[in-house]
Design an enzyme around this catalytic site. Structure first.
Site, PDB file in Angstrom:
ATOM      1  N   HIS A   1     -12.090 -14.194  -3.268  1.00  0.00           N
ATOM      2  CA  HIS A   1     -11.748 -14.566  -4.648  1.00  0.00           C
ATOM      3  C   HIS A   1     -11.686 -13.331  -5.559  1.00  0.00           C
ATOM      4  O   HIS A   1     -10.673 -13.055  -6.204  1.00  0.00           O
ATOM      5  CB  HIS A   1     -12.809 -15.511  -5.221  1.00  0.00           C
ATOM      6  CG  HIS A   1     -13.040 -16.765  -4.432  1.00  0.00           C
ATOM      7  ND1 HIS A   1     -12.146 -17.801  -4.398  1.00  0.00           N
ATOM      8  CD2 HIS A   1     -14.098 -17.164  -3.665  1.00  0.00           C
ATOM      9  CE1 HIS A   1     -12.627 -18.783  -3.658  1.00  0.00           C
ATOM     10  NE2 HIS A   1     -13.816 -18.423  -3.201  1.00  0.00           N
TER      11      HIS A   1
HETATM   12  C1  BDR Z   1     -16.044 -17.516  -7.746  1.00  0.00           C
HETATM   13  O1  BDR Z   1     -17.366 -18.038  -7.758  1.00  0.00           O
HETATM   14  C2  BDR Z   1     -18.258 -17.127  -7.171  1.00  0.00           C
HETATM   15  O2  BDR Z   1     -19.094 -17.763  -6.269  1.00  0.00           O
HETATM   16  C3  BDR Z   1     -17.431 -16.051  -6.537  1.00  0.00           C
HETATM   17  O3  BDR Z   1     -18.100 -14.803  -6.644  1.00  0.00           O
HETATM   18  C4  BDR Z   1     -16.151 -16.060  -7.321  1.00  0.00           C
HETATM   19  O4  BDR Z   1     -16.244 -15.244  -8.465  1.00  0.00           O
HETATM   20  C5  BDR Z   1     -15.182 -18.391  -6.860  1.00  0.00           C
HETATM   21  O5  BDR Z   1     -15.172 -19.694  -7.352  1.00  0.00           O
END
Ligand code: BDR
Ligand code: CA
Length: 358
Positions: A267
């Protein structure tokens, strides 16, 4: 970085100039950025990617509560700048909780230490004394119109900075955020984690008038780290590739063990990569609002392509209209598709320090 490659060759080999397209930034001055983050495994990868990207001049790393409590995330941010050989970058502690809600953590995804349970020695480098929101304000105000933001966690720090200094918004040329989704959430069916944790902060940021780019689950779910990427990272020979390889191998094992698929979604690295090379994604303008009132849907990002912009039906007898505006005024560019192969070419080449052939 492979010291046999000069800067231009490195940028080309790391994906930014594939398909005959040499990005303008290959020759330009590095761009000033502040990275706001809640490390987090994918945040750690994102920080390492940013630290290995010569197009960026990282003015600060600011930490917010999210995946893990802010002091834990702070320790991880310090570890990453040290591993990346940049102990000179100021790292500051920010908000320890969302604006109005109780903090919801993501230990299930990142482990209690935020690094998937992997042991990385505590960094020798220390945080700066200035609180994150003050640091953000000061750096942006020193260079109005020059310092962009890349946000990888809940938007609490940015909302606090804007709340204390509303003029800041027009001094920020661009904010690329990992967060939101037009295709369902990952914490609830409606909401993505970063927006879910602090929807009120996201609401402030989405309405601040800053040029925004939203890198949400619509694209990050397509950037899944796999075995071939871990193997390419394991072929690297320095501290960054070593750390990335451990995180990758552990992340893949965890994802498979927990039944989440072949590997973890990258992500946050995709948000950094989008800042570096927006042609990795397909961007579309939308008006996006953030649900803050829902009992089941808080943190949902609601996108309008065309008008009217219509809210929920008003209470019976209310003089208010459900129509807020007839026309759509886009407030954000949303990434709706991604060239995942080209993203991983950049990601693996930069983190391994070797031109990767995937
Ligand atoms: C986002 O949520 C966090 O757990 C990850 O680091 C990322 O920024 C994904 O939904
Ligand atoms: Ca994050």
């Amino acid at each position: 970085m492979d010291h046999h490659l000069n800067r231009r060759q490195f940028l080309l080999a790391s994906g930014a100039g594939l398909a005959g397209m040499v990005p303008p930034q290959a020759a330009a001055e590095p761009r000033d950025v502040i990275i706001d983050t809640d490390p987090g495994v994918d945040d750690a990868f994102a920080l390492l990617l940013a630290l290995r990207s010569p197009e960026l001049r990282i003015r600060a790393v600011t930490v917010v509560a999210g995946n893990v409590p802010a002091p834990v995330g702070l320790g991880n941010a310090l570890r990453m700048v040290e591993i990346g050989g940049r102990p000179d970058i100021p790292v500051a502690l920010g908000a320890i909780k969302p604006l109005v809600r109780r903090l919801v953590l993501a230990y299930y995804a990142h482990g209690e230490n935020g690094l998937g349970g992997l042991d990385f020695p505590e960094a020798k480098v220390k945080l700066v004394a200035e609180p994150a929101t003050e640091l953000i304000r000061r750096i942006v105000r020193q260079r109005p119109g020059q310092v962009s933001l890349i946000t990888l966690g809940p938007l609490t720090n940015i909302a606090l900075a804007l709340r204390s200094d509303p003029e800041l918004a027009r001094m920020i040329p661009r904010l690329v955020l990992m967060g939101g989704s037009l295709s369902g959430g990952n914490v609830t069916p409606a909401a993505e984690f970063n927006i879910y944790v602090d929807p009120e902060a996201a609401h402030i940021v989405f309405h601040a008038g800053i040029p925004l780019v939203m890198v949400g689950l619509d694209v990050t779910r397509k950037a899944v780290l796999r075995d071939e990427h871990a193997r390419a990272l394991e072929a690297g020979q320095d501290a960054v590739s070593g750390a990335a390889a451990r995180l990758a191998r552990n992340g893949i094992e965890r994802a498979q063990r927990l039944g989440w698929g072949p590997g973890p979604a990258m992500h946050d690295p995709l948000a950094v990569a989008t800042f570096l090379d927006p042609t990795l994604v397909t961007l579309r303008p939308y008006f996006v609002d953030v649900e803050t009132a829902g009992e089941l849907t808080a943190g949902q990002t609601v996108a309008y392509r065309s008008g009217p912009v219509r809210g929920s039906a008003p209470p019976d007898g209310s003089p208010l209209s459900e129509v807020r505006s007839e026309a759509v005024q886009p407030n954000i560019e949303v990434a709706v598709d991604v060239d995942a192969a080209r993203f991983f070419q950049m990601f693996v080449t930069r983190l391994s320090g070797k031109a990767a052939s995937l």
